[in-house]
Design a protein around this motif. Structure first.
Motif, mmCIF file in Angstrom:
data_model
loop_
_atom_site.group_PDB
_atom_site.id
_atom_site.type_symbol
_atom_site.label_atom_id
_atom_site.label_comp_id
_atom_site.label_asym_id
_atom_site.label_seq_id
_atom_site.Cartn_x
_atom_site.Cartn_y
_atom_site.Cartn_z
ATOM 1 N N ASN A 1 0.894 -1.044 -0.005
ATOM 2 C CA ASN A 1 -0.097 0.126 0.012
ATOM 3 C C ASN A 1 0.856 1.226 -0.022
ATOM 4 O O ASN A 1 0.458 2.212 -0.643
ATOM 5 N N ILE B 1 1.109 4.169 -3.003
ATOM 6 C CA ILE B 1 0.590 5.505 -2.656
ATOM 7 C C ILE B 1 1.707 6.329 -3.204
ATOM 8 O O ILE B 1 1.801 7.711 -3.883
ATOM 9 N N LEU C 1 -5.143 12.688 -0.376
ATOM 10 C CA LEU C 1 -6.260 11.605 -0.180
ATOM 11 C C LEU C 1 -5.525 10.104 -0.006
ATOM 12 O O LEU C 1 -5.999 9.254 0.732
ATOM 13 N N ALA C 2 -4.639 9.716 -0.935
ATOM 14 C CA ALA C 2 -4.012 8.482 -0.658
ATOM 15 C C ALA C 2 -3.288 8.460 0.618
ATOM 16 O O ALA C 2 -3.259 7.290 1.185
ATOM 17 N N SER D 1 -5.494 7.760 3.344
ATOM 18 C CA SER D 1 -6.101 6.240 3.267
ATOM 19 C C SER D 1 -5.054 5.464 3.736
ATOM 20 O O SER D 1 -5.480 4.391 4.416
ATOM 21 N N TYR D 2 -3.699 5.525 3.420
ATOM 22 C CA TYR D 2 -2.673 4.592 4.068
ATOM 23 C C TYR D 2 -2.635 4.999 5.359
ATOM 24 O O TYR D 2 -2.647 3.806 6.399
ATOM 25 N N LEU E 1 -5.233 5.914 7.540
ATOM 26 C CA LEU E 1 -5.920 4.994 8.345
ATOM 27 C C LEU E 1 -5.957 3.391 8.384
ATOM 28 O O LEU E 1 -6.494 2.910 9.093
ATOM 29 N N HIS E 2 -5.318 3.090 7.155
ATOM 30 C CA HIS E 2 -5.337 1.471 6.848
ATOM 31 C C HIS E 2 -4.145 1.305 8.074
ATOM 32 O O HIS E 2 -4.314 -0.006 8.670
#
Length: 537
Positions: free
Chosen positions: A100, A104, A112-113, A116-117, A119-120
């Protein structure tokens, strides 16, 4: 007669040595809560030494552990089964994080990317700590096990607080704790035990040196607040353990206070490598304690490195957590290696790279310390784990860095600042850029000389870091803790810790004094003016 006296004295000395045992041995009983992966390599070395010194070791492990074996000659084990296992013991978890992150970075690292990472990653952390809290539940609900632990009368709990299972068990058993630590639940250990002025102490995740310009200090403060108050600690980590504390312990106990209240911290840090920062009396620094002089290589490896002739060989390893890089990256690296006159030993577990040269040997395991200490080693290609970097520093081997995850970027920043490493962005790597980096480290003398200087500093100590770890562990055992070295400041409210209440009080007093003074002056002025006016009339 003198000969007989000498023999008698020798026999007495041998008998005393046999009765006393190894230096510092107490024959104590130690309960150990390790963390899997590369952290276990450190802990295993420590408990091997403690066992040699006469202590009984019991290791509490997950039944699904992939590094911590159920049986070993130097410890007994207690295996706990957690329903569904623990993600931290699955290599796929770290591989997915890496995939991931690479995705990114290749897509331009848009906000945004990145979110997302992030939060992952937070989701993964939350799952790990939820599973760790379930590990504790499995122990606490097993009444026979807990009674057995009480009956064993352990002297100390030695633990890695990356997953703080042992912190809670130690409190339940009323035992002193020693941390084998660099990382705690949400960041670098110093930040919960020692003063950490963010004006010059880089925060975990902030890739900067200790000499920051204004914008870097702003970013450092933002990252500190994010780590401490806004996300990881408050909303991701602590809730899992706070629920356990509320369920099993008496009112008024707080998980974070238990974490901060360890008797002693064996910090896997050396200030030859780290930036200077404040510390505390219950911290000892054992960075590089796993390092030692090299031993002879296996015959096949020795023949391979000797075949390198005057050019020597290059070592490459990306650690234990990440199974492999994408094949397009490894193929670019392999093509660059193929153009070098040096031989290459590459620890590689994934798909065979394309374009692999005849000079490159792929292995699934290698004696890394012994290879780094070999006379023919010329450079080390590494991902930036602290174990490998300390071993490279100990042996004076310059590094080409391919940081992948977590603190690896910060670790390489420290070596770059000291002129001992060349670092590449793995997402932008090409065969040509990697070849140029390798050649720069091989042929620019400053890399080698700077690393050799660090090696001299690192080795110049009054005692080996491993012996320091043994001493302080046994110190805590002998004295049933080390409360006299531990500050209770962590129990203070944050506003009291930073003296904001005192500052507020003093400002209030100052305001009142100024206000009274001004009012008095105004009153006197009005009184004088009124008297003067009356006299005029």
């Amino acid at each position: 007669m003198s000969s007989l006296h000498g023999v008698t004295w020798f026999a007495l000395s041998v008998s005393l040595a046999f009765l006393i045992g190894p230096p510092g041995a107490l024959g104590g009983n130690i309960l150990v809560f390790p963390l899997d992966g590369s952290h276990w390599v450190n802990m295993n070395l420590l408990i091997e030494g403690l066992h040699t010194r006469g202590h009984q070791i019991t290791v509490v492990r997950s039944s699904s552990s992939w590094y911590i074996k159920e049986s070993a000659p130097h410890y007994h084990s207690i295996s706990i089964t957690v329903p569904g296992g623990m993600d931290i013991e699955k290599q796929d978890f770290f591989s997915s994080l890496l995939v991931n992150m690479l995705k990114i970075q290749r897509e331009g690292a848009s906000p945004l990317a990145f979110m997302s990472y992030y939060l992952h990653m937070l989701s993964g952390l939350s799952v790990m700590h939820r599973q760790a809290s379930q590990f504790v539940v499995e122990m606490f609900e097993n009444k026979a096990l807990m009674q057995s632990l009480r009956d064993s009368r352990y002297d100390v709990v030695l633990l890695d607080p990356g997953l703080p299972i042992g912190v809670l068990v130690a409190h339940e058993l009323g035992l002193p704790t020693v941390f084998n630590v660099r990382w705690i639940t949400s960041g670098e250990g110093h930040f919960v035990v020692a003063p950490s002025p963010v004006s010059y102490v880089p925060t975990s995740g902030c890739i900067t040196s200790d000499q920051m310009i204004f914008s870097q200090r702003v970013g450092n403060m933002f990252m500190y607040l994010l780590n401490r108050f806004m996300a990881i600690d408050r909303f991701v980590v602590s809730p899992h353990y706070d629920r356990l504390v509320d369920r099993y312990f008496e009112p008024g106990i707080k998980f974070y206070h238990l974490l901060q209240g360890a008797d002693f911290w064996l910090m896997r840090v050396d200030f030859v490598f780290e930036f200077p920062r404040p510390t505390m009396p219950n911290i000892a620094y054992i960075g590089g304690f796993q390092c030692k002089p090299s031993e002879p290589l296996p015959t096949d490896l020795e023949e391979f490195v000797q075949s390198s002739g005057e050019h020597g060989f290059i070592l490459m390893s990306l650690g234990t957590l990440v199974k492999n890089l994408p094949v397009e990256i490894t193929s670019a690296i392999a093509a660059a290696f193929a153009k070098l006159p040096q031989k290459v030993i590459w620890k590689h577990l994934g798909k065979r790279p394309n374009g692999l040269g005849n000079n490159t040997l792929l292995v699934k395991w290698m004696p890394q310390n012994d290879l780094l200490g070999h006379a023919k080693v010329r450079a080390f290609v590494a991902h930036g784990g602290t174990n490998g970097l300390y071993e490279a520093m100990y042996h004076g081997v310059p590094v080409v860095g391919l940081p992948l995850l977590f603190d690896q970027f910060e670790n390489f920043l420290r070596l770059e600042e000291r002129g001992a490493a060349k670092v590449l962005d793995v997402t932008k790597i090409s065969s040509q850029s990697f070849l140029e980096a390798i050649q720069e480290v091989l042929h620019e003398p400053s890399y080698k000389s700077n690393m050799e200087r660090l090696s001299r500093l690192h080795r110049d100590k009054p005692m080996h870091p491993l012996d320091t770890a043994f001493f302080w562990t046994e110190f805590v055992m002998r004295h049933k803790g080390a409360a006299h070295l531990r500050t209770e400041s962590y129990r203070m409210p944050w506003y009291s810790y930073h003296s904001l209440d005192v500052i507020g009080f003093l400002l209030t007093v100052l305001f009142m004094v100024v206000a009274i003074t001004l009012c008095s002056i105004r009153f006197l002025c009005l009184r004088l003016c009124r008297n003067y006016k009356n006299k005029q009339e």
